[in-house]
Motif scaffolding. Structure first.
Motif, PDB file in Angstrom:
ATOM      1  N   MET A 111       0.835  -1.183   0.000  1.00  0.00           N
ATOM      2  CA  MET A 111       0.000   0.000   0.000  1.00  0.00           C
ATOM      3  C   MET A 111       0.879   1.245   0.000  1.00  0.00           C
ATOM      4  O   MET A 111       1.852   1.323   0.738  1.00  0.00           O
ATOM      5  N   TYR A 112       0.521   2.212  -0.842  1.00  0.00           N
ATOM      6  CA  TYR A 112       1.211   3.501  -0.831  1.00  0.00           C
ATOM      7  C   TYR A 112       0.223   4.592  -0.460  1.00  0.00           C
ATOM      8  O   TYR A 112      -0.922   4.590  -0.924  1.00  0.00           O
ATOM      9  N   ASP A 113       0.643   5.531   0.381  1.00  0.00           N
ATOM     10  CA  ASP A 113      -0.204   6.667   0.731  1.00  0.00           C
ATOM     11  C   ASP A 113       0.565   7.959   0.540  1.00  0.00           C
ATOM     12  O   ASP A 113       1.677   8.112   1.045  1.00  0.00           O
ATOM     13  N   HIS A 114      -0.041   8.885  -0.223  1.00  0.00           N
ATOM     14  CA  HIS A 114       0.565  10.197  -0.450  1.00  0.00           C
ATOM     15  C   HIS A 114      -0.058  11.200   0.513  1.00  0.00           C
ATOM     16  O   HIS A 114      -1.068  11.819   0.212  1.00  0.00           O
ATOM     17  N   HIS A 115       0.550  11.337   1.683  1.00  0.00           N
ATOM     18  CA  HIS A 115       0.052  12.292   2.676  1.00  0.00           C
ATOM     19  C   HIS A 115       0.863  13.580   2.547  1.00  0.00           C
ATOM     20  O   HIS A 115       2.082  13.566   2.668  1.00  0.00           O
ATOM     21  N   ASN A 116       0.176  14.690   2.298  1.00  0.00           N
ATOM     22  CA  ASN A 116       0.915  15.945   2.102  1.00  0.00           C
ATOM     23  C   ASN A 116       0.354  17.119   2.883  1.00  0.00           C
ATOM     24  O   ASN A 116       0.750  18.259   2.642  1.00  0.00           O
ATOM     25  N   VAL A 117      -0.560  16.873   3.820  1.00  0.00           N
ATOM     26  CA  VAL A 117      -1.137  17.955   4.625  1.00  0.00           C
ATOM     27  C   VAL A 117      -0.588  17.855   6.044  1.00  0.00           C
ATOM     28  O   VAL A 117      -0.894  16.915   6.779  1.00  0.00           O
ATOM     29  N   PHE A 118       0.218  18.828   6.427  1.00  0.00           N
ATOM     30  CA  PHE A 118       0.844  18.849   7.750  1.00  0.00           C
ATOM     31  C   PHE A 118       0.532  20.179   8.435  1.00  0.00           C
ATOM     32  O   PHE A 118       1.338  21.114   8.385  1.00  0.00           O
ATOM     33  N   PRO A 119      -0.642  20.285   9.075  1.00  0.00           N
ATOM     34  CA  PRO A 119      -0.996  21.542   9.751  1.00  0.00           C
ATOM     35  C   PRO A 119       0.030  21.883  10.827  1.00  0.00           C
ATOM     36  O   PRO A 119       0.585  20.993  11.487  1.00  0.00           O
ATOM     37  N   ARG A 175     -14.464  11.076 -11.728  1.00  0.00           N
ATOM     38  CA  ARG A 175     -15.306  11.813 -10.787  1.00  0.00           C
ATOM     39  C   ARG A 175     -15.106  13.308 -10.901  1.00  0.00           C
ATOM     40  O   ARG A 175     -16.042  14.103 -10.825  1.00  0.00           O
ATOM     41  N   LEU A 176     -13.862  13.723 -11.088  1.00  0.00           N
ATOM     42  CA  LEU A 176     -13.529  15.146 -11.182  1.00  0.00           C
ATOM     43  C   LEU A 176     -13.669  15.697 -12.596  1.00  0.00           C
ATOM     44  O   LEU A 176     -13.488  16.890 -12.809  1.00  0.00           O
ATOM     45  N   GLY A 177     -13.967  14.816 -13.556  1.00  0.00           N
ATOM     46  CA  GLY A 177     -14.079  15.277 -14.933  1.00  0.00           C
ATOM     47  C   GLY A 177     -12.757  15.703 -15.527  1.00  0.00           C
ATOM     48  O   GLY A 177     -12.716  16.549 -16.427  1.00  0.00           O
ATOM     49  N   ALA A 178     -11.662  15.102 -15.030  1.00  0.00           N
ATOM     50  CA  ALA A 178     -10.330  15.509 -15.483  1.00  0.00           C
ATOM     51  C   ALA A 178      -9.962  14.904 -16.828  1.00  0.00           C
ATOM     52  O   ALA A 178      -9.123  15.443 -17.549  1.00  0.00           O
ATOM     53  N   GLY A 179     -10.560  13.773 -17.160  1.00  0.00           N
ATOM     54  CA  GLY A 179     -10.223  13.088 -18.402  1.00  0.00           C
ATOM     55  C   GLY A 179      -9.780  11.664 -18.154  1.00  0.00           C
ATOM     56  O   GLY A 179      -9.937  11.142 -17.046  1.00  0.00           O
ATOM     57  N   VAL A 180      -9.216  11.040 -19.164  1.00  0.00           N
ATOM     58  CA  VAL A 180      -8.791   9.646 -19.093  1.00  0.00           C
ATOM     59  C   VAL A 180      -7.339   9.548 -19.525  1.00  0.00           C
ATOM     60  O   VAL A 180      -6.975  10.012 -20.620  1.00  0.00           O
ATOM     61  N   GLY A 220      -7.525  10.032  -3.277  1.00  0.00           N
ATOM     62  CA  GLY A 220      -7.997  10.202  -1.912  1.00  0.00           C
ATOM     63  C   GLY A 220      -9.506  10.203  -1.809  1.00  0.00           C
ATOM     64  O   GLY A 220     -10.233  10.206  -2.810  1.00  0.00           O
ATOM     65  N   SER A 221     -10.007  10.228  -0.573  1.00  0.00           N
ATOM     66  CA  SER A 221     -11.447  10.149  -0.349  1.00  0.00           C
ATOM     67  C   SER A 221     -12.186  11.387  -0.858  1.00  0.00           C
ATOM     68  O   SER A 221     -13.407  11.354  -1.019  1.00  0.00           O
ATOM     69  N   ALA A 222     -11.474  12.478  -1.131  1.00  0.00           N
ATOM     70  CA  ALA A 222     -12.123  13.666  -1.690  1.00  0.00           C
ATOM     71  C   ALA A 222     -12.583  13.442  -3.123  1.00  0.00           C
ATOM     72  O   ALA A 222     -13.451  14.166  -3.619  1.00  0.00           O
ATOM     73  N   SER A 223     -12.019  12.442  -3.795  1.00  0.00           N
ATOM     74  CA  SER A 223     -12.422  12.178  -5.178  1.00  0.00           C
ATOM     75  C   SER A 223     -12.640  10.692  -5.449  1.00  0.00           C
ATOM     76  O   SER A 223     -12.746  10.274  -6.592  1.00  0.00           O
ATOM     77  N   ASN A 224     -12.708   9.897  -4.383  1.00  0.00           N
ATOM     78  CA  ASN A 224     -12.966   8.466  -4.546  1.00  0.00           C
ATOM     79  C   ASN A 224     -13.475   7.924  -3.208  1.00  0.00           C
ATOM     80  O   ASN A 224     -12.687   7.532  -2.348  1.00  0.00           O
ATOM     81  N   GLU A 225     -14.793   7.892  -3.058  1.00  0.00           N
ATOM     82  CA  GLU A 225     -15.371   7.513  -1.769  1.00  0.00           C
ATOM     83  C   GLU A 225     -15.127   6.055  -1.405  1.00  0.00           C
ATOM     84  O   GLU A 225     -15.119   5.696  -0.232  1.00  0.00           O
ATOM     85  N   ARG A 226     -14.922   5.187  -2.397  1.00  0.00           N
ATOM     86  CA  ARG A 226     -14.795   3.752  -2.100  1.00  0.00           C
ATOM     87  C   ARG A 226     -13.356   3.344  -1.778  1.00  0.00           C
ATOM     88  O   ARG A 226     -13.125   2.514  -0.907  1.00  0.00           O
ATOM     89  N   GLY A 227     -12.392   3.887  -2.478  1.00  0.00           N
ATOM     90  CA  GLY A 227     -10.999   3.540  -2.213  1.00  0.00           C
ATOM     91  C   GLY A 227     -10.708   2.061  -2.389  1.00  0.00           C
ATOM     92  O   GLY A 227      -9.959   1.469  -1.616  1.00  0.00           O
TER      93      GLY A 227
END
Length: 324
Positions: A1-9, A173-178, A197-204
């Motif tokens: 599993m790879y996770d791209h975490h980039n939010v560090f408040p 979902r975002l209409g970005a294309g293929v 991420g869950s912001a653009s893919n609820e099922r994951g």
């Protein structure tokens, strides 16, 4: 599993440590990114200024985390977020650090038409050309999305050894294309699948991405653009190749005992005995019945073996309510 975490408040510590601990409790391998953003709204970037970090802080934390996690179960990747949320200096310094430490590099690239326009206006070039100017087109790099690539850029990826994480559900979902996956594969580019991420893919669900990759490839290139077995390959060996892991991705002597099992006796697969692989993909997604990682059960009889799904869901709802 790879996770791209980039939010560090600011003031929030131990975020990568928490996800590595969660992976260990579940029994899965994790490649965790030390993501980063240093180009805030006030300087023309996307993220709020409260989420940007200093370059030195990002580099120091990346090296610290690499010191903690560098075995077969947990690894760190240097991963500046995207061309519109980081500076060129952060990209260059991250690449220098990663190559000194022997880490992989990851970023989002060419996801939307707007990103292309942004790079053209600011840098006078395409997102791929911008990445090339920063020394990022090399065999230790893989990029997420890569929806908007020109033929010569696909050839450049193949020449340099750059990998691609194809995220079909998110892009739809975002209409970005293929993404041009058939062209990428034919050119010899390493291609794997991601859920974003869950912001653009609820099922994951990676199995859903296998099916989506198959369908969008055919929607773009016709009925022979991708087969069911090629789609599964993207989700298994393809992902391992993107991560530069030669010890996983297939069942072979000398490799890790990582595999997933799905039931084939359900009604949706009745009559599919002549080609269970195609039947499984086209009738998916399916909940995995058994997942084994390193020879140990992570999922057994369709349920997590090492954690309570009900407890996780309750906590998830509680935190979601707090945020709302």
């Amino acid at each position: 599993m790879y996770d791209h975490h980039n939010v560090f408040p600011r003031g929030a510590d131990g975020l990568i440590e928490a996800e590595v601990q969660a992976a260990r409790e579940l029994g899965v391998r994790i490649v965790a990114s030390r993501g980063s953003m240093d180009l805030g709204e006030s300087d023309g970037g996307l993220p709020p200024d409260s989420l940007v970090e200093t370059i030195d802080g990002v580099l120091e934390d990346t090296e610290r985390l690499h010191g903690l996690y560098h075995d077969e179960w947990a690894q760190i990747v240097a991963a500046p977020c995207s061309p519109f949320s980081v500076t060129g200096d952060l990209m260059k310094e991250s690449a220098a650090l990663a190559r000194r430490l022997g880490l992989q590099l990851h970023t989002h690239l060419a996801e939307t038409v707007e990103e292309g326009a942004y790079c053209k206006e600011l840098y006078g070039c395409s997102p791929v050309e911008y990445l090339d100017s920063l020394g990022w087109l090399d065999g230790d790099v893989w990029c997420a999305h890569c929806v908007h690539l020109h033929p010569h850029e696909i050839a450049r990826f193949a020449e340099a050894g750059v990998g691609v994480a194809h995220c079909p559900s998110s892009n739809l979902r975002l209409g970005a294309g293929v993404a041009p996956v058939r062209d990428l594969v034919d050119a010899g580019v390493r291609v794997g699948l991601g859920v974003d991420g869950s912001a653009s893919n609820e099922r994951g669900d990676l199995f859903l991405e296998v099916k989506q990759a198959l369908l969008v490839a055919r929607g773009r290139g016709g009925p022979t653009a991708l087969s069911a077995r090629e789609a599964i390959r993207l989700g298994t060996r393809g992902g391992a190749a993107v991560l530069r892991r030669d010890d996983i991705g297939s069942l072979e002597p000398g490799k890790r005992a990582d595999f997933a099992v799905w039931r084939t006796d359900g009604l949706e697969l009745a009559g599919a005995d002549a080609d269970l692989v195609s039947g499984l993909v086209f009738s998916g997604p399916h909940r995995v019945d058994r997942l084994v990682v390193g020879g140990r059960d992570v999922v057994r009889a369709g349920a997590l073996a090492n954690a309570s799904e009900e407890e996780i869901a309750r906590e998830h709802r509680k935190q979601a309510a707090r945020l709302l």
